[in-house]
Design a protein around this motif. Structure first.
Motif, PDB file in Angstrom:
ATOM      1  N   ARG A 152       1.149  -1.145  -0.165  1.00 23.46           N
ATOM      2  CA  ARG A 152      -0.538   0.388   0.323  1.00 23.46           C
ATOM      3  C   ARG A 152       0.843   1.009   0.415  1.00 23.46           C
ATOM      4  O   ARG A 152       0.228   2.396  -0.641  1.00 23.46           O
ATOM      5  CB  ARG A 152      -0.681   0.171   1.236  1.00 23.46           C
ATOM      6  CG  ARG A 152      -1.825  -1.097   1.145  1.00 23.46           C
ATOM      7  CD  ARG A 152      -2.558  -0.697   2.522  1.00 23.46           C
ATOM      8  NE  ARG A 152      -3.988  -1.568   2.138  1.00 23.46           N
ATOM      9  CZ  ARG A 152      -5.368  -2.329   1.495  1.00 23.46           C
ATOM     10  NH1 ARG A 152      -4.935  -1.491   0.292  1.00 23.46           N
ATOM     11  NH2 ARG A 152      -5.569  -3.043   1.248  1.00 23.46           N
ATOM     12  N   LEU A 156       0.877  -6.924  -6.239  1.00 24.23           N
ATOM     13  CA  LEU A 156       1.339  -5.249  -6.221  1.00 24.23           C
ATOM     14  C   LEU A 156       1.346  -5.314  -8.111  1.00 24.23           C
ATOM     15  O   LEU A 156       1.588  -4.295  -8.563  1.00 24.23           O
ATOM     16  CB  LEU A 156       2.878  -5.052  -5.079  1.00 24.23           C
ATOM     17  CG  LEU A 156       3.313  -3.198  -5.731  1.00 24.23           C
ATOM     18  CD1 LEU A 156       2.317  -2.695  -5.205  1.00 24.23           C
ATOM     19  CD2 LEU A 156       4.837  -3.875  -4.708  1.00 24.23           C
ATOM     20  N   SER A 179       1.789   6.915  -6.547  1.00 19.77           N
ATOM     21  CA  SER A 179       0.749   8.354  -7.226  1.00 19.77           C
ATOM     22  C   SER A 179       1.278   9.715  -6.975  1.00 19.77           C
ATOM     23  O   SER A 179       0.703  10.345  -7.963  1.00 19.77           O
ATOM     24  CB  SER A 179      -0.558   7.679  -5.783  1.00 19.77           C
ATOM     25  OG  SER A 179       0.425   8.031  -4.762  1.00 19.77           O
ATOM     26  N   ILE A 219       2.076   1.554  -3.304  1.00 22.41           N
ATOM     27  CA  ILE A 219       1.816   2.173  -4.895  1.00 22.41           C
ATOM     28  C   ILE A 219       1.192   3.997  -3.892  1.00 22.41           C
ATOM     29  O   ILE A 219       0.684   4.597  -5.543  1.00 22.41           O
ATOM     30  CB  ILE A 219       0.084   1.998  -3.924  1.00 22.41           C
ATOM     31  CG1 ILE A 219      -0.109   0.445  -4.566  1.00 22.41           C
ATOM     32  CG2 ILE A 219      -1.757   2.329  -4.316  1.00 22.41           C
ATOM     33  CD1 ILE A 219      -1.435  -0.420  -4.137  1.00 22.41           C
ATOM     34  N   TYR A 270      -0.987  -5.037  -9.360  1.00 19.04           N
ATOM     35  CA  TYR A 270      -1.700  -3.401  -9.585  1.00 19.04           C
ATOM     36  C   TYR A 270      -1.387  -2.405 -10.589  1.00 19.04           C
ATOM     37  O   TYR A 270      -1.576  -1.238 -11.501  1.00 19.04           O
ATOM     38  CB  TYR A 270      -1.911  -3.166  -8.453  1.00 19.04           C
ATOM     39  CG  TYR A 270      -2.307  -1.673  -7.649  1.00 19.04           C
ATOM     40  CD1 TYR A 270      -4.135  -1.947  -7.039  1.00 19.04           C
ATOM     41  CD2 TYR A 270      -1.775  -0.929  -7.680  1.00 19.04           C
ATOM     42  CE1 TYR A 270      -4.668  -0.785  -7.280  1.00 19.04           C
ATOM     43  CE2 TYR A 270      -2.249   0.353  -7.829  1.00 19.04           C
ATOM     44  CZ  TYR A 270      -3.626  -0.047  -7.094  1.00 19.04           C
ATOM     45  OH  TYR A 270      -4.732   1.853  -7.115  1.00 19.04           O
ATOM     46  N   ILE A 271       0.260  -2.749 -10.458  1.00 21.29           N
ATOM     47  CA  ILE A 271       1.070  -1.584 -11.176  1.00 21.29           C
ATOM     48  C   ILE A 271       1.404  -1.755 -12.623  1.00 21.29           C
ATOM     49  O   ILE A 271       0.662  -0.839 -13.142  1.00 21.29           O
ATOM     50  CB  ILE A 271       2.687  -1.994 -10.389  1.00 21.29           C
ATOM     51  CG1 ILE A 271       2.613  -1.635  -9.501  1.00 21.29           C
ATOM     52  CG2 ILE A 271       3.403  -1.249 -11.518  1.00 21.29           C
ATOM     53  CD1 ILE A 271       3.979  -2.139  -8.898  1.00 21.29           C
TER      54      ILE A 271
END
Length: 483
Positions: A37, A65, A44, A40, A68-69
């Protein structure tokens, strides 16, 4: 300039080791976070050139991860840490676009030295890959805007029909072209070659490819590629020809540009093998093949047919009796990438298909589209004419005891005396593979793959004389005696 690296690990001691071994080298600049988290959130706020992540973490494992990336931040180079015995994790990570995995070990100095090397490699490769993608985009855009030139003409080259692009190129309307001679501005030698090629067309060998180079108004040159097909009567007589052509001048320049960056990519992409021994040390490609359940095995034509019908993604592999290894990489069912390895080295892309045979048995290993795309970059196949499939015009296969290339000298005689200035055309399986004119001593030479060939002599009177010969050694000669 230091490479910006986001380093993710929920074990604080490991983060401290990373800072100690990597953070002070000057080659990388670390941003360390202790959870997926946090990674991420960091992404951002800032941009990073490389991401390094542990696998086993409490809130989100390394593969989660990565997914998600890839979905939200694109193709940032991603390196995964994993322990021993985690082959299924590695396969999943590579299939979702991980660039490398590195096994954790007991020697931090060695481990972080390897990690730093991989970070530099993937950062360099990313830069070259982006430039290569831009060059490939330019190449395909050049090809897409080319208008086909279409001309129908009689056996004596008299035009009976043409399309507008051809007529505009020749300074008139389509109706103005009727009655003119096809490619009337060719040099005498090229005109002889064209007429000789058309004379050799038969119902069983009805196609020929030619190139035409013309001077351009700006002092340069324009090169046109022509594909000519003969139209025959029911009795087998040549009635007319249909020629399809396009300007390949800009395309050739763009293609050369792409090839330059492909070579740079191959230098940076250490997961592409450089020789037979290197393949055994090649982690991603070899690892995927060894740890993926195969979807089936097929000969080359059936592989192409099944892959296209099922829109398959993955790697097809074959090993020959002589020890060579060949790989075709499929994306959406198309063989878009290729690698061929033997004792002499590695061929990539178009060259990798030259020695493939219909009889080769390929085993197919399915992968995600992302990993297929990764391997295709740097070994892309543009010319698929050597990859044969059912219902597709096949380049004839040259049978030989062993594959090789030889130089053959042809001596053309009549009554024991050499005959200069005579055109000799070389054919294999009905397809023209060479043309040349004999020298003052009646000789001409060709470089050909080992195999059987037919030679066709177009004499001074327009008569045809056929002869056969074999190329089976690096240097050989053959005497052709005309009556």
């Amino acid at each position: 300039m230091a490479i910006q690296v986001l380093y993710v690990d929920d074990e604080i001691p490991h983060l401290m080791l990373a800072q100690e071994y990597l953070g002070h080298s000057g080659k990388v600049e670390l941003t360390c976070v202790s959870s997926g988290r946090e990674a991420i959130e960091a992404l951002s706020r800032n941009s990073y050139q490389v991401i390094v992540s542990d696998y086993q973490m409490q809130d989100m494992d390394g593969v989660a991860l990565l997914k998600y990336i890839r979905k939200n931040f694109g193709n940032i180079p991603f390196l995964l840490f994993t322990g021993k015995g985690k082959e299924e994790v590695v396969i999943e990570a590579l299939n979702h676009g991980a660039d490398y995995y590195i096994r954790k070990g007991s020697d931090p100095f060695e481990q972080f030295a390897i990690l730093e090397q991989r970070i530099i490699q993937v950062a360099d490769r990313k830069d070259v890959q982006e430039e290569l993608a831009a060059r490939e985009k330019l190449y395909h855009s050049v090809r897409s805007v080319q208008n086909e030139l279409i001309v129908d003409f009689l056996p004596d080259l008299t035009i009976i029909r043409s399309n507008e692009p051809f007529s505009i190129l020749n300074g008139g309307a389509p109706t103005d072209m009727i009655g003119r001679k096809f490619l009337s501005d060719l040099s005498p030698e090229d005109q002889d070659e064209l007429i000789g090629a058309i004379h050799l067309l038969t119902p069983d060998s009805a196609e020929v490819d030619l190139q035409q180079t013309l001077a351009s108004p700006d002092g340069g040159s324009l090169t046109f590629s022509w594909h000519i097909e003969g139209v025959f009567s029911s009795e087998g007589h040549l009635v007319s020809c249909k020629a399809t052509g396009r300007d390949i001048s800009q395309e050739s320049e763009a293609r050369a540009d792409v090839k330059e960056y492909e070579e740079r990519y191959q230098e940076k992409a250490t997961d592409l093998p450089k020789d037979m021994g290197d393949f055994d040390e090649n982690v991603p490609l070899n690892f995927i093949i060894e740890n993926t359940r195969p979807a089936g095995s097929w000969t080359l034509p059936d592989l192409i047919k099944n892959a296209r019908s099922s829109k398959m993604h993955g790697i097809a592999s074959t090993t020959g009796q002589d020890g060579h290894r060949a790989f075709l990489i499929f994306l959406n069912g198309e063989p878009d990438g290729g690698i061929y390895i033997d004792r002499s080295g590695v061929l990539y892309g178009d060259k990798s298909t030259l020695f493939l045979k219909d009889s080769h048995q390929f085993t197919f290993y399915p992968t995600a589209p992302e990993i297929a795309t990764r391997f295709i970059t740097g070994c892309r196949i543009y010319d698929k004419s050597h990859i044969r499939a059912p219902n597709v015009y096949a380049i004839p296969e040259i049978p030989s005891i062993r594959k090789g290339i030889g130089n053959i000298t042809l001596d053309l005689h009549r009554g024991g005396r050499p005959i200069p200035g005579i055109r000799i055309t070389i054919k294999s399986g009905g397809k023209i593979v060479g043309n040349d004119i004999t020298s003052a001593t009646g000789q001409t030479s060709f470089q050909l793959l080992y195999g059987d060939y037919t030679g066709v002599v177009l004499t001074e009177t327009g008569a045809l004389h056929n002869f056969t010969f074999k190329v089976s050694s690096p240097e050989s000669s053959h005497v052709v005696e005309l009556a």
